[in-house]
Design a protein around this motif. Structure first.
Motif, short mmCIF file in Angstrom:
data_model
loop_
_atom_site.label_atom_id
_atom_site.label_comp_id
_atom_site.label_asym_id
_atom_site.label_seq_id
_atom_site.Cartn_x
_atom_site.Cartn_y
_atom_site.Cartn_z
N ASP A 1 0.75 -1.05 0.04
CA ASP A 1 -0.04 0.15 0.25
C ASP A 1 0.82 1.19 -0.06
O ASP A 1 0.13 2.54 0.03
N ARG B 1 -2.46 -7.02 16.14
CA ARG B 1 -1.21 -6.47 16.07
C ARG B 1 -0.32 -7.46 16.69
O ARG B 1 0.90 -7.34 16.27
N GLN C 1 2.58 5.10 7.81
CA GLN C 1 2.20 4.88 9.26
C GLN C 1 1.17 3.68 9.47
O GLN C 1 0.23 3.58 8.56
N PRO C 2 1.62 2.73 10.25
CA PRO C 2 0.90 1.50 10.07
C PRO C 2 -0.51 1.59 10.55
O PRO C 2 -1.52 1.00 10.12
N GLU C 3 -0.93 2.94 11.35
CA GLU C 3 -2.32 3.24 11.69
C GLU C 3 -3.08 3.55 10.68
O GLU C 3 -4.42 3.73 10.43
N PHE D 1 -0.26 -3.15 7.19
CA PHE D 1 0.00 -3.12 8.57
C PHE D 1 1.60 -3.52 8.93
O PHE D 1 2.36 -2.71 9.66
N PHE E 1 6.58 -2.16 9.33
CA PHE E 1 7.77 -2.12 10.22
C PHE E 1 9.03 -2.96 9.30
O PHE E 1 9.99 -3.18 10.14
N LEU F 1 8.49 5.94 11.65
CA LEU F 1 7.84 5.35 10.49
C LEU F 1 7.35 6.22 9.52
O LEU F 1 6.69 7.18 9.86
#
Lengths: 305, 305
Positions: free
Chosen positions: B67, B105, B148-150, B159, B163, B145
């Motif tokens: 993404d 998570r 952003q995973p959020e 997600f 990382f 980061l």
């Protein structure tokens, strides 16, 4: 360090929740997306088509000159590397019938001072990232040429092209006229004379150093163009011998003046290619061509990374 | 400064003349060249075919994630930029029939500490230029980061991909959880909610500063991987409004903790795109797409370059 608590906090939003507006037309938007993106599944393709990727000026296509090629570092306003292919018959004259004449230096001399060459900015580089001779004024640094005009004594165009700013990196005077000059002469007067051809890749490096209990990178930046002054330079040399073998010699030199009276031995600067690759961010022979390394034969002190 | 005296001195050769050998087989070599280079006139083509150009790892082809997309800086071991395309319907749930479930998570948690995510090195990057989570150990810096995973609460793969080490840049803790966090929330909770889509390009910058009578760049370098710590960060945001217009907002923020009690106003960090382009070495919209700029409307202090 990052942890999940920070992630989870996002939904709380802090002081920003007041600006949240209600989404009114979700269905419509979804329909539009489906139509828009019919043939564009991957997010990279969507971004590329709709807004385009950011591009460093001239990074992905090296700059063409008549007799050398330059990969430009638009962040530091100096080349990443400059590659030349040097051959005996371009540099020297053995045949008395050879009609070539030596270049006319005045053709690329400055209008104000005929003893100095005229340095020209490279208009292929965007104004934001372009170095200018003015950036070097009132500094202690010389304009170090990567592709050397003296490599093109019979070619006026190539000779003059060497004075383009994309071929130039700030060098300490005692280095430019010292070890770097000796290395250039060695390439031209020994390697080119003895071999079928020599591929020479020259460029700058930025090495970290210890400061108190941290490791830092620190270097001068010159003029309005913010031209970075490298801490070191490299030359990666591929020698094509008379029988067509490829041999490698690689050098790394600090951008500083040798101590007074110190004898400069080129052998002391021989450096394993992997170290130059580590510091430069480059892989020199991505297609993994095999070379025999001249470094060991020439007595290099090989350091493990 | 460089002058012709240095050039002319080359023919004298200093101590190197003793190594010059006689050329014995010029004619043969010339014949070989003619045959070799029949279809290769340009020196760049010859170099490319015979030895290959040096390549920065993954510079010219951005790294694909599900993404988002990353352009990697193999010299500094951090991204040049990370581009995301954020849309309301990927981030939020309005429809009670929407079956998507929030990411788990624990699937990207560290084995040792379930509160922390597991950071994975990016194997597409050559070992010489690859950052590792270990480089951040025992430093004062957090793993900041870029994507952003959020932003991917309903997509486990995206997600977790956030990382990956090629999406990560060293940030000062008070900045990561302060102004940078506020800006991320503003993008997600205001811009994405109100518009058709938002293109977000995030990345690091290295700004020079004055030191005594010189201008220098100085920054920390972390671990064996020699990961550079940027002095600033940027976000260049293209907002696609509900009626399909493109609007621009661009921010630059110093990588430091705001003073205690200081109120952070995002408007104060609005920065003209040309300044970000100047410092980053990038041109953001090389195809010269036209945007209306939101900066002025949002009250930016526009500085001339």
């Amino acid at each position: 360090m990052f942890n999940f608590t920070r992630l989870a906090a996002t939904s709380a939003l802090g002081g920003l929740s007041s600006v949240v507006l209600k989404k009114q037309d979700v269905l419509n938007t979804l329909t539009l997306h489906a139509a828009d993106n019919k043939e564009l599944c991957y997010v990279g393709d969507i971004i590329k088509r709709r807004v385009g990727f950011p591009q460093p000026t001239a990074c992905c296509k090296p700059l063409r000159f008549k007799d050398f090629i330059v990969s430009y570092d638009s962040k530091n306003r100096i080349p990443n590397w400059v590659y030349e292919h040097l051959q005996y018959d371009k540099l020297f004259k053995d045949d008395p019938c050879d009609r070539r004449i030596k270049v006319d230096r005045t053709q690329c001399a400055s209008n104000e001072d005929k003893e100095r060459p005229k340095f020209t900015p490279d208009c292929r580089i965007h104004g934001y990232h372009r170095a200018d001779a003015k950036d070097y004024c009132d500094t202690e640094y010389e304009m170090g040429l990567m592709a050397q005009p003296e490599n093109y004594p019979y070619d006026q165009e190539s000779f003059c092209e060497c004075f383009t700013m994309t071929n130039i990196v700030p060098q300490v005077p005692g280095f430019n006229c010292g070890p770097w000059f000796d290395l250039e002469c060695y390439v031209r007067e020994k390697l080119v004379r003895e071999n079928k051809g020599v591929y020479v890749c020259s460029g700058p490096l930025f090495l970290p150093c210890a400061e108190d209990d941290r490791t830092v990178k620190q270097f001068d930046v010159l003029g309005d163009g913010e031209v970075s002054v490298p801490t070191h330079f490299f030359k990666v040399i591929v020698i094509e011998t008379q029988d067509g073998q490829l041999e490698l010699e690689s050098y790394m030199m600090p951008n500083c003046t040798p101590e007074e009276g110190e004898e400069v031995k080129l052998e002391d600067f021989l450096t394993p290619l992997c170290q130059i690759e580590h510091h430069s961010g480059l892989i020199f022979f991505p297609e993994k061509k095999c070379f025999s390394s001249n470094n060991r034969r020439r007595g290099a002190r090989l350091h493990a990374l």
